[in-house]
Design an enzyme around this catalytic site. Sequence first.
Site, PDB file in Angstrom:
ATOM      1  N   TYR A  26      -4.593 -40.415 -14.586  1.00 31.92           N
ATOM      2  CA  TYR A  26      -3.739 -39.212 -14.118  1.00 31.92           C
ATOM      3  C   TYR A  26      -3.695 -38.780 -15.680  1.00 31.92           C
ATOM      4  O   TYR A  26      -3.447 -37.390 -15.929  1.00 31.92           O
ATOM      5  CB  TYR A  26      -2.362 -39.412 -13.570  1.00 31.92           C
ATOM      6  N   GLU A  48       7.255 -33.719  -8.598  1.00 32.08           N
ATOM      7  CA  GLU A  48       8.304 -33.831  -9.776  1.00 32.08           C
ATOM      8  C   GLU A  48       9.528 -33.878  -8.965  1.00 32.08           C
ATOM      9  O   GLU A  48      10.430 -34.788  -9.576  1.00 32.08           O
ATOM     10  CB  GLU A  48       8.177 -32.932 -10.702  1.00 32.08           C
ATOM     11  N   TRP A  56       7.736 -42.148 -12.214  1.00 35.43           N
ATOM     12  CA  TRP A  56       6.375 -41.356 -11.817  1.00 35.43           C
ATOM     13  C   TRP A  56       5.198 -42.254 -11.066  1.00 35.43           C
ATOM     14  O   TRP A  56       4.512 -41.673 -10.312  1.00 35.43           O
ATOM     15  CB  TRP A  56       5.880 -40.498 -12.951  1.00 35.43           C
TER      16      TRP A  56
END
Length: 200
Positions: A26, A48, A56
């Site tokens: 990512y 988000e 995350w």
Amino acid sequence: MSELVPNQADTFRCPWCLGFEKYIRYHDEEWGVPVYTDRKHFEFLVLESAQAGLSWATILKKREGYARVFHDFDYQKVAGFSQKDIESCMVNPAIVRNRLKIEAAVTNARKLIELQLNYGTFTDYIWGFVDGKPIQNEWKDLSMVPAANQLSNQIARDLKQKGFKFLGSTIVYSHLQATGIVNDHLVQCFRHQEVKRMTR
């Protein structure tokens, strides 16, 4: 695996991504790359807002599940979710089963479509805050990177006024980072200059 350790100039990565392969990919392939499609912006808004109160890393592990549940982040389809669809999401372990976050995703899909009527695209709307030019920061240490700033405060207020949900200033700043509106790769990270060269 030595290539994953940020100890050489040509392999240094922002330390927050080290830990597991999906996180590293990512960072290396997506984070900070300028986003110019509403569908991709919607994807990050969903993920988000789902992250609030979580890591995350947790959301990345559920990303494929979110893609299935939210029709590959087709905001037109998500905007049409019924209460039955929401209840179905609530019992699906592939995503974070938080009613407020799920309902926010549906609300935000609808508000994104409304916003398009006035701005053409969500992309034009959000990039308009920086006149279409990514902000190039020069951070040398993670401690220097803010969790929010004046720009994210401004955008968060505006989104709230437009009816968007679960998108406070910290979440908005994460969105700016993820979608390349702000380049927050550390200067010594190999992606800093690569991302800096990415312009429309």
